[in-house]
Design an enzyme around this catalytic site. Structure first.
Site, PDB file in Angstrom:
ATOM      1  N   GLU A   1       0.887  -1.179   0.000  1.00  0.00           N
ATOM      2  CA  GLU A   1       0.000   0.000   0.000  1.00  0.00           C
ATOM      3  C   GLU A   1       0.909   1.207   0.000  1.00  0.00           C
ATOM      4  O   GLU A   1       1.653   1.418   0.969  1.00  0.00           O
ATOM      5  CB  GLU A   1      -0.824   0.022   1.288  1.00  0.00           C
ATOM      6  CG  GLU A   1      -1.896  -1.011   1.374  1.00  0.00           C
ATOM      7  CD  GLU A   1      -3.085  -0.677   0.512  1.00  0.00           C
ATOM      8  OE1 GLU A   1      -3.304   0.533   0.281  1.00  0.00           O
ATOM      9  OE2 GLU A   1      -3.731  -1.607   0.039  1.00  0.00           O
TER      10      GLU A   1
ATOM     11  N   CYS B   1      -1.931   8.619   4.023  1.00  0.00           N
ATOM     12  CA  CYS B   1      -1.853   8.381   2.581  1.00  0.00           C
ATOM     13  C   CYS B   1      -3.152   8.827   1.923  1.00  0.00           C
ATOM     14  O   CYS B   1      -3.193   9.135   0.746  1.00  0.00           O
ATOM     15  CB  CYS B   1      -1.541   6.931   2.269  1.00  0.00           C
ATOM     16  SG  CYS B   1      -2.601   5.787   3.108  1.00  0.00           S
TER      17      CYS B   1
END
Ligand SMILES: Cc1cc2nc3c(=O)[nH]c(=O)nc-3n(C[C@H](O)[C@H](O)[C@H](O)COP(=O)(O)OP(=O)(O)OC[C@H]3O[C@@H](n4cnc5c(N)ncnc54)[C@H](O)[C@@H]3O)c2cc1C
Length: 1014
Positions: free
Chosen positions: A770, A804
């Site tokens: 990720e 993020c």
């Protein structure tokens, strides 16, 4: 139930209705455009939703083109049942050419604006004054309310307060000329001899844009600072101030504020200040008794306006979304019962409390009148209040039977006025509305005046039967979720900071962590604590001198030991039934839940995360544990493939092998335990490397897994320097699987290293990575800025932009650009910056001094590429703070538009139209999250299709994905692998196998029930 009183209430109600027979509120008058449209809306739920949404967006439609487009989009949809008046207009905008379209558009606009004006006394002070004079001629008193309570910055809060000062000044000049309304009270200059002529109502949250329940004292302090001068002025003109009650989250703040103002030595001998209580709150009786008790103890007469409450849908939805108990009654008659009970308590204490009955419900009003009469309450101790423009017959009837009626009169701009209109339309057209039932649905008089206790009994019986029938229907369709092992999955509740013990929980836990700070945390390998010669300090980023812990560092020998332990544990763990593995996760969730405050407080101190976000991080970690525990039960049983007789094909999964889990520091518990638990529950032993910035939080995982008694070697905790053991771990031939979350650079490095086959390596490694994002939020020209501004603020600068999912680009349409950026700028200037442990602070330090340098360099680049819109560089002297920066004039070619910064830096981009905004949004290599604020159904559809990111939010910020509801993760350079907290995630930790058995022997085969047989 007092039968005699009941008979009198019903008789009073009948008399009331008789005195207004044949009349209907204008909103339901079918002779008018509004009445026709309302009638249609109440018959057609879809139309009602479209109409109310259209009313809401209308003030933003500044050109005839956008008005026509929205009419088309809202009312010409397939299969939409549209009333002739709108259908004609809507089609005309498309078919009839520009002139007809323009005309129709302006007709619809003026009709709806007219509808809005029906509820508003004026758009400015002058108009309002005229309205008041007229009302008083008709013998109505008034209370004035300024629209526009949605303030997102301190400048807006100042402006709101100023608006009130203006209206007080204007009234001061006029009201002395007014003769008091007649009555028997002792004060000859007051209306009815009991009540000041100038009366003001105010929504307190508007007076401090940063009010939040987590820090009630600060909120009260700031609101007080703006309200006290206003009250001083109101006192000087011998006026009355009522503090309105808003959403549940502000109730304690509002009551504190009221008590403070009421008991302030400056105002103690001036009793003309009241507060609102809401009968739809399940705790209303308690709140009323407490407040009255306080008044008596302080020897201070008070005033209460009792209403049912205006935010019923909002409170119910929020409670459902956050996993909280619903704070309001869920059956309408319960609110009515609570009202009558609280009204009785207030009236019984009339010596201390002046009572305002705020209701349009004839039963409620009649009950109040008869209770007051039976208690012998003097008339000058209570009055009746209704909303301006609502239920005109009720106000007339009230004037007939009670005399003392005050109208609640909002005034102000039509933009907030339309939002107010939507609330009133919703209230009037709700099935539960007394006004609708009385004047639109024509319900029987007996039913309308019925004792709510009887209504409740009947409704409960009916609802029970409906619920049973629904449960049977769902069971028949197989939709009722069931698991023999665990109850159905539910997200961990959000923290509710209106609860004092929750606030205290944080304060205590932070103090507790401080007591144990400085300990040495060992490694955990093969089920044992292992000390290492090298340790690394981890510190508080807000105060680098504060040591949190010394963390032992794994080197290569420790990694070898961990891999040996994992290798030894693997066969037994692989063969442990999935149910057993799932139980470990379920128990781990219980441990984390028990230690919730402690784990959250650790994040506040170790990485500088704000209270609410730290708590949600731990909550999300618990969600992962609970979700994956259930999901493995779905995936574990072998699945039969195909139905060919004579052959059994079974597909099932086996774990891949030893997993290296490399976790980030920004969601230090949630992401870490999410990756670890997915690996473990699918049968893979884990070597867990936390980030060095958050390794004390990483140690929380050790504590959890130790307590649940995972077999030795299944979970190994190996913090260490990346330069020493990072590559060694990922390149190790025994590692089969790497789960990583972090920056793109490190992620790509891992992908590359893992791809190289090492000597002795038995399988190709799988990497789940990720990575970053360069997430954009689009602000369309019809976006609701009251929502968009705070959501952009939170998405961009929550946890200092170190997510993020954070918004790092905001793309704003040309026509709304100036309005949006000026409000955003003011909002950013209103937030407090400082240590996360002080809940008033919106933004804290970045997680570690080592991150500061890169962010400051990126800030310099951004400043050179664009024009600074805001730079907040008035930072605390000590700690890892970086300036908050917003730059405009950024284009796709700029580094600021392309590179992930992971800090509080936001680029603003300007777009000519929505299509160009989408192009800009898609102009990076990332595809993680994105958001659009728009009220155009077509643009929403376009975004669904063309805004290609892993998680797209419509009219919601980019951060805060929830397990199961919003499985999270991106693609392109944002990651490889499938979404966490979703149904595909666990599959990545396993290899599928198929076993085929030929069941035919000598031409004979047992036929199974699901075989494709003749
Ligand atoms: C002068 C005045 C001032 C006001 N100030 C405030 C204020 O400060 N704060 C505020 O919140 N509101 C305020 N209101 C708005 C007020 O809350 C609504 O107008 C009122 O709730 C409508 O109630 P009613 O008795 O007129 O009508 P009714 O039709 O009898 O009651 C409708 C009300 O019942 C409740 N209800 C609806 N469905 C359910 C359900 N399923 N279960 C339980 N309860 C349900 C809701 O509160 C709804 O508004 C004020 C109203 C007036 C007249």
């Amino acid at each position: 139930m007092d039968q005699q009183l009941e008979t009198q209430i019903i008789a009073r109600g009948k008399e009331f209705f008789k005195s207004i027979s044949g009349e209907a509120p204008s909103i339901f008058n079918k002779g008018w455009w509004t009445g026709k449209v309302m009638d249609w809306a109440m018959k057609n739920e879809d139309f009602k939703i479209q109409l109310f949404r259209f009313v809401d967006v209308l003030p933003y439609l500044n050109t005839s083109e956008s008005l026509a487009r929205h009419i088309r989009e809202y009312f010409s949809g397939d299969g939409m049942d549209v009333p002739a008046v709108l259908k004609f207009s809507a089609n005309a905008t498309g078919i009839g050419g520009a002139i007809t379209g323009k005309l129709m558009g302006s007709t619809i606009r003026s009709q709806i604006e007219g509808m809005g004006r029906q509820f508003i006394i004026g758009e400015n002070v002058k108009e309002a004054m005229k309205g008041f004079v007229k009302l008083r001629k008709d013998n109505f008193a008034f209370t004035v309310d300024l629209l526009g309570e949605a303030t997102v910055s301190e400048e807006e809060s100042d402006a709101y307060a100023l608006g009130y000062h203006e209206v007080v000044d204007a009234l001061a000049k006029e009201y002395q000329k007014w003769k008091p309304l007649p009555g028997n009270g002792p004060h000859k200059d007051f209306d009815w001899g009991s009540s000041p002529k100038a009366n003001f109502s105010i929504k307190p949250s508007a007076l401090y844009s940063q009010a939040k329940p987590v820090d009630q004292d600060t909120a009260v302090e700031h609101i007080y600072r703006r309200l006290a001068p206003l009250y001083r002025k109101i006192k000087a003109v011998e006026g009355f101030l009522c503090i309105d009650m808003e959403q549940v989250k502000y109730q304690d703040i509002t009551i504190d504020l009221y008590k403070r103002l009421r008991s302030d030595p400056e105002f103690r001998d001036y009793p003309h200040i009241g507060v609102v209580l809401q009968a739809y709150r399940t705790d209303v009786q308690h709140t009323a008794e407490q407040l009255i008790g306080w008044a008596k103890a302080e020897k201070l007469p008070i005033a209460i306006r009792l209403v049912k409450g205006a935010y019923w849908d909002y409170e119910t939805l929020m409670a459902k979304q956050c996993g909280w108990p619903i704070p309001v009654w869920t059956h309408k008659p319960e609110s009515d019962i609570a009202y009558e009970k609280a009204a009785r308590t207030i009236l019984e204490n009339h010596a201390w409390v002046y009572f305002s009955c705020g209701s349009h419900n004839v039963r409620t009003i009649s009950a109040v009148m008869e209770i007051a009469k039976s208690l012998g309450v003097p008339e000058d101790r209570y009055e009746f209040q209704v909303l301006y423009g609502m239920g005109e017959p009720v106000r007339k009837g009230l004037l007939n039977v009670a005399g003392r009626v005050r109208l609640y009169c909002p005034y102000g701009d039509l933009i907030p006025g339309m939002a107010y209109l939507v609330r009133r339309l919703l209230e009037n057209t709700a099935n539960e509305s007394f006004l609708r039932q009385s004047f639109a649905d024509g319900a029987e008089l007996e039913r309308l005046l019925e004792n709510p206790e009887i209504t409740l009994k009947r409704e409960l019986k009916q609802k029970d039967a409906e619920a049973k029938a629904k449960a049977e229907r769902l069971a028949a369709q197989g939709l009722t979720p069931k698991s023999d092992l665990f109850p159905p999955f539910a997200n961990e509740p959000f923290i509710d900071f209106t609860v004092a013990t929750n606030r205290q929980g944080f304060t205590d836990a932070i103090a507790q962590i401080r007591k144990t700070a400085g300990r040495t945390l060992p490694l955990f390998i093969g089920g044992k604590d292992v000390t290492a010669s090298e340790t690394l300090p981890t510190t508080n980023p807000a105060k680098p001198s504060e040591l949190i812990a010394n963390v032992c560092q794994a080197g290569r020998p420790e990694i070898d030991a961990a891999i040996a332990a994992a290798t030894a544990a693997f066969p037994a763990w692989r063969d442990t039934p999935a149910e057993e593995r799932a139980q470990y996760l379920h128990k781990a969730a219980a441990v984390a839940r028990r230690r919730m405050f402690e784990f959250s407080a650790m994040q506040v101190l170790e990485v500088g995360k704000q209270w609410d976000q730290a708590y949600h991080d731990v909550g999300e970690g618990i969600d992962f544990l609970e979700y994956y525990a259930r999901d493995i039960l779905r995936l574990a049983p072998p699945r039969r493939m195909g139905r060919a007789p004579g052959e059994w094909n079974h597909l099932f999964y086996q774990p891949k092998g030893i997993a290296a889990v490399i976790a980030p520091w920004n969601f230090p518990f949630a992401i870490a335990i999410g990756m670890v638990s997915a690996a473990i529950v699918t049968g893979n032993p884990v070597i867990f490397k936390p980030s060095s910035i958050a390794s004390a939080i990483g140690y929380n995982l050790v504590e959890v897994f130790k307590e649940v008694g995972l077999p030795p070697g299944v979970f190994n905790y190996c913090p260490g320097r990346s330069a020493v053991m990072g590559d060694y771990l990922i390149e190790h031939q025994a590692i089969s699987l790497i789960a990583f979350t972090g920056s793109m650079d490190v992620g790509l490095h891992i992908v590359e290293r893992a791809a190289k086959v090492q000597p002795g390596q038995a399988q190709v490694k799988r990497v789940i990575a990720e990575m970053g994002g360069k997430n954009a939020i689009i602000i369309d020209d019809d976006a609701d800025l009251d929502e968009a501004v705070p959501q952009v603020l939170y998405s961009a600068f929550g946890f200092q932009g170190q997510k993020c999912s954070a918004c790092s680009r905001v793309i704003v349409l040309d026509s709304i650009y100036d309005k949006f950026t000026s409000r955003l700028k003011q909002a950013v200037q209103s937030i407090d910056i400082g240590p996360a442990e002080i809940p008033q602070n919106f933004m804290g330090p970045v997680a570690d001094a080592s991150l500061q340098k890169n962010i400051i360099a990126a800030i310099a680049v951004a400043e050179s590429e664009g024009k600074v819109l805001v730079k907040r560089d008035n930072l605390p002297a000590e700690g890892a703070y970086v300036p908050l920066l917003i730059v405009e004039g950024i284009a796709p070619k700029h580094r600021t538009a392309q590179e992930e910064i992971f800090g509080p830096v936001l680029a603003v981009m300007r777009a000519k139209n929505f299509d160009q905004a989408l192009e800009l949004a898609m102009s990076t290599r990332f595809a993680l999250t994105g958001a659009v604020f728009t009220r155009s159904p077509n643009n929403m559809e376009k975004a669904r299709k063309n805004f290609r990111v892993g998680n797209l939010y419509l009219n919601k910020g980019t951060a805060g994905a929830m397990v199961e509801r919003q499985p999270f993760g991106g693609f392109m350079m944002s990651g490889v692998g499938s979404k966490t907290g979703g149904p595909d995630y666990l599959l990545q930790f396993m290899d599928p196998r198929v076993v085929t058995e030929n069941t035919m022997r000598r031409g004979f085969t047992p036929i199974a029930e699901d075989d494709d047989w003749i």
